[in-house]
Write an enzyme that holds these catalytic residues in place. Sequence first.
Site, PDB file in Angstrom:
ATOM      1  CB  ILE A 145      -0.988   0.053   1.306  1.00  0.00           C
ATOM      2  CG1 ILE A 145      -1.906  -1.300   1.150  1.00  0.00           C
ATOM      3  CG2 ILE A 145      -1.751   1.460   1.257  1.00  0.00           C
ATOM      4  CD1 ILE A 145      -2.809  -1.424   2.420  1.00  0.00           C
ATOM      5  N   PRO A 146       1.093   1.894  -1.267  1.00  0.00           N
ATOM      6  CG  PRO A 146       1.155   2.449  -3.114  1.00  0.00           C
ATOM      7  CD  PRO A 146       0.664   1.408  -2.403  1.00  0.00           C
ATOM      8  CB  CYS A 147       1.376   5.332   2.772  1.00  0.00           C
ATOM      9  SG  CYS A 147       2.573   4.680   3.623  1.00  0.00           S
ATOM     10  CG  HIS A 148       6.140   4.779  -0.879  1.00  0.00           C
ATOM     11  ND1 HIS A 148       5.772   3.817  -1.033  1.00  0.00           N
ATOM     12  CD2 HIS A 148       6.768   5.064  -2.099  1.00  0.00           C
ATOM     13  CE1 HIS A 148       5.879   2.869  -2.191  1.00  0.00           C
ATOM     14  NE2 HIS A 148       6.528   3.818  -3.019  1.00  0.00           N
ATOM     15  NE  ARG A 149       4.180   3.994  -5.907  1.00  0.00           N
ATOM     16  CZ  ARG A 149       3.678   2.826  -6.094  1.00  0.00           C
ATOM     17  NH1 ARG A 149       2.345   2.777  -6.403  1.00  0.00           N
ATOM     18  NH2 ARG A 149       4.707   1.950  -6.345  1.00  0.00           N
TER      19      ARG A 149
END
Length: 182
Positions: A145-149
């Site tokens: 879940i790419p919350c870094h994006r």
Amino acid sequence: MTPSHYRTDGAATEIRFAIDECSLGSILAAQSGRGICAILLGDDPEKLVCDLQDSFPRTNLIGDDTELKQLVIKVVGFIEAPDTDLDLSLDMRGTAFQQRIWQSLREIPVGQTVSYTDIARHLGIPQSVRAVARACAANKLAVAIPCHRVVRQGGALAGYRWGVERKRALLEKEANTAKARL
């Protein structure tokens, strides 16, 4: 995860996990009977295990799972080369609101970023920017879940559960991958 199971913290379930190293430090991947329930990043493998125990306090944790070692290798491969496929069956444990946000995050393409405001608007809840940020902070599935994006309005990096430097490194790897594709 059903709402009643979520409220009981997954009591009477089993979670298997494995730990490895990558360019971002230590990585732990954990799997329930429903799918991958945690991908944690950090500097200290023992701290990652403590974080897993804190996240799932009423489950039976089983470490050094050889099958999961292959999963960790797959996740490390994705971190190192973000253009690879990270198609995982996920056990996204959170509220319906959090899951809605996390699903939206999974739609952000590799190499791109959006703001917390963009996510809130996309979901039709423009007044909920802080709630979007809290859902990102609650994410236990790094890179899957790419919350870094998700960045601040204007592109500045904001907090990241696993550290802003890891967020920066992930975004740089993804940007380089996106440039290489062109």
